[in-house]
Design a protein around this motif. Sequence first.
Motif, PDB file in Angstrom:
ATOM      1  N   GLY A  47       0.810  -1.212   0.000  1.00  0.00           N
ATOM      2  CA  GLY A  47       0.000   0.000   0.000  1.00  0.00           C
ATOM      3  C   GLY A  47       0.841   1.258   0.000  1.00  0.00           C
ATOM      4  N   LYS A  48       0.174   2.390   0.268  1.00  0.00           N
ATOM      5  CA  LYS A  48       0.844   3.692   0.312  1.00  0.00           C
ATOM      6  C   LYS A  48       1.026   4.122   1.756  1.00  0.00           C
ATOM      7  CE  LYS A  48      -0.706   5.679  -4.043  1.00  0.00           C
ATOM      8  NZ  LYS A  48      -1.363   6.830  -4.657  1.00  0.00           N
ATOM      9  N   ASN A  49       2.234   4.613   2.051  1.00  0.00           N
ATOM     10  CA  ASN A  49       2.543   5.149   3.372  1.00  0.00           C
ATOM     11  C   ASN A  49       3.192   6.511   3.212  1.00  0.00           C
ATOM     12  OD1 ASN A  49       3.597   1.894   3.888  1.00  0.00           O
ATOM     13  ND2 ASN A  49       1.872   2.722   5.003  1.00  0.00           N
ATOM     14  N   HIS A  50       2.902   7.397   4.159  1.00  0.00           N
ATOM     15  CA  HIS A  50       3.617   8.670   4.209  1.00  0.00           C
ATOM     16  C   HIS A  50       4.762   8.479   5.194  1.00  0.00           C
ATOM     17  CE1 HIS A  50       4.286  12.916   3.665  1.00  0.00           C
ATOM     18  NE2 HIS A  50       4.529  12.972   4.965  1.00  0.00           N
ATOM     19  N   VAL A  51       5.995   8.721   4.737  1.00  0.00           N
ATOM     20  CA  VAL A  51       7.160   8.593   5.603  1.00  0.00           C
ATOM     21  C   VAL A  51       7.713   9.984   5.866  1.00  0.00           C
ATOM     22  CG1 VAL A  51       7.673   6.260   4.816  1.00  0.00           C
ATOM     23  CG2 VAL A  51       8.746   8.167   3.654  1.00  0.00           C
ATOM     24  N   SER A  52       8.047  10.237   7.114  1.00  0.00           N
ATOM     25  CA  SER A  52       8.595  11.544   7.470  1.00  0.00           C
ATOM     26  C   SER A  52       9.593  11.365   8.601  1.00  0.00           C
ATOM     27  CB  SER A  52       7.484  12.512   7.868  1.00  0.00           C
ATOM     28  OG  SER A  52       6.691  11.982   8.903  1.00  0.00           O
ATOM     29  N   LEU A  55      14.398  16.558  12.870  1.00  0.00           N
ATOM     30  CA  LEU A  55      15.104  16.874  14.110  1.00  0.00           C
ATOM     31  C   LEU A  55      14.386  18.052  14.740  1.00  0.00           C
ATOM     32  CD1 LEU A  55      17.639  16.454  15.911  1.00  0.00           C
ATOM     33  CD2 LEU A  55      18.802  18.112  14.444  1.00  0.00           C
ATOM     34  N   ASN A  56      14.018  17.903  16.013  1.00  0.00           N
ATOM     35  CA  ASN A  56      13.283  18.950  16.701  1.00  0.00           C
ATOM     36  C   ASN A  56      13.761  19.030  18.148  1.00  0.00           C
ATOM     37  OD1 ASN A  56      11.435  20.941  17.270  1.00  0.00           O
ATOM     38  ND2 ASN A  56       9.694  19.554  17.435  1.00  0.00           N
ATOM     39  N   ASN A  57      14.323  20.175  18.544  1.00  0.00           N
ATOM     40  CA  ASN A  57      14.780  20.405  19.916  1.00  0.00           C
ATOM     41  C   ASN A  57      15.694  19.289  20.421  1.00  0.00           C
ATOM     42  OD1 ASN A  57      13.376  22.851  20.153  1.00  0.00           O
ATOM     43  ND2 ASN A  57      11.505  21.786  20.771  1.00  0.00           N
ATOM     44  N   GLY A  58      16.667  18.898  19.617  1.00  0.00           N
ATOM     45  CA  GLY A  58      17.635  17.891  20.030  1.00  0.00           C
ATOM     46  C   GLY A  58      17.125  16.466  19.996  1.00  0.00           C
ATOM     47  N   LYS A  59      15.986  16.249  19.350  1.00  0.00           N
ATOM     48  CA  LYS A  59      15.433  14.903  19.246  1.00  0.00           C
ATOM     49  C   LYS A  59      15.176  14.567  17.783  1.00  0.00           C
ATOM     50  CE  LYS A  59      11.105  13.838  20.601  1.00  0.00           C
ATOM     51  NZ  LYS A  59       9.987  13.528  21.497  1.00  0.00           N
ATOM     52  N   SER A  60      15.792  13.477  17.310  1.00  0.00           N
ATOM     53  CA  SER A  60      15.528  12.983  15.962  1.00  0.00           C
ATOM     54  C   SER A  60      14.298  12.096  16.023  1.00  0.00           C
ATOM     55  CB  SER A  60      16.716  12.169  15.448  1.00  0.00           C
ATOM     56  OG  SER A  60      17.864  12.968  15.348  1.00  0.00           O
ATOM     57  N   TRP A  61      13.488  12.112  14.958  1.00  0.00           N
ATOM     58  CA  TRP A  61      12.268  11.308  14.958  1.00  0.00           C
ATOM     59  C   TRP A  61      11.983  10.773  13.565  1.00  0.00           C
ATOM     60  CZ3 TRP A  61       8.571  13.129  11.639  1.00  0.00           C
ATOM     61  CH2 TRP A  61       8.679  14.461  11.262  1.00  0.00           C
ATOM     62  N   ALA A  62      11.221   9.688  13.520  1.00  0.00           N
ATOM     63  CA  ALA A  62      10.772   9.096  12.265  1.00  0.00           C
ATOM     64  C   ALA A  62       9.338   8.621  12.459  1.00  0.00           C
ATOM     65  CB  ALA A  62      11.657   7.923  11.867  1.00  0.00           C
ATOM     66  N   GLN A  63       8.496   8.860  11.464  1.00  0.00           N
ATOM     67  CA  GLN A  63       7.087   8.468  11.551  1.00  0.00           C
ATOM     68  C   GLN A  63       6.634   7.845  10.241  1.00  0.00           C
ATOM     69  OE1 GLN A  63       4.087  10.889  13.683  1.00  0.00           O
ATOM     70  NE2 GLN A  63       3.179  11.149  11.676  1.00  0.00           N
ATOM     71  N   THR A  64       5.880   6.761  10.359  1.00  0.00           N
ATOM     72  CA  THR A  64       5.280   6.079   9.218  1.00  0.00           C
ATOM     73  C   THR A  64       3.773   6.136   9.403  1.00  0.00           C
ATOM     74  OG1 THR A  64       7.151   4.543   9.237  1.00  0.00           O
ATOM     75  CG2 THR A  64       5.260   3.933   7.887  1.00  0.00           C
TER      76      THR A  64
END
Length: 125
Positions: A47-52, A55-64
């Motif tokens: 299927g389709k996923n939005h990946v993003s 880096l925000n305030n010293g915290k790296s993040w990843a979201q699917t």
Amino acid sequence: MTTKITRPARKAAAVLGMTTLMAIVPLVAAPGAEALGDNRTVTRSCGKNHVSSGLNNGKSWAQTEKESGTCAGRLSAALELVDGYRIQRVYGTKSRAYASFNTGSGMAAKYGLHWGCDNCNVTKS
């Protein structure tokens, strides 16, 4: 004394200038296809996923996040650090997964890692 520039010399200078400009523009205008913050929609067999990621305030993040598809499995996300170390893969729901890492220790994330379902290939952002 006035120096007259000949037509062939002007043409050569113009060609050199355009060649130099054409060599530089792709380096400036082309963003990396896989780098922290390369947020986009990806289409996979599940299927389709939005990946993003970011880096925000010293915290790296990843979201699917699921956009569409038939996969009923869980999504997951992780981060790869600049030294190649991967933080533990975080399993979310069938709609969303989020992973983060405190980069205050001086080790920054290089990529966000995203899986649509458990058996989908990983996508970097």
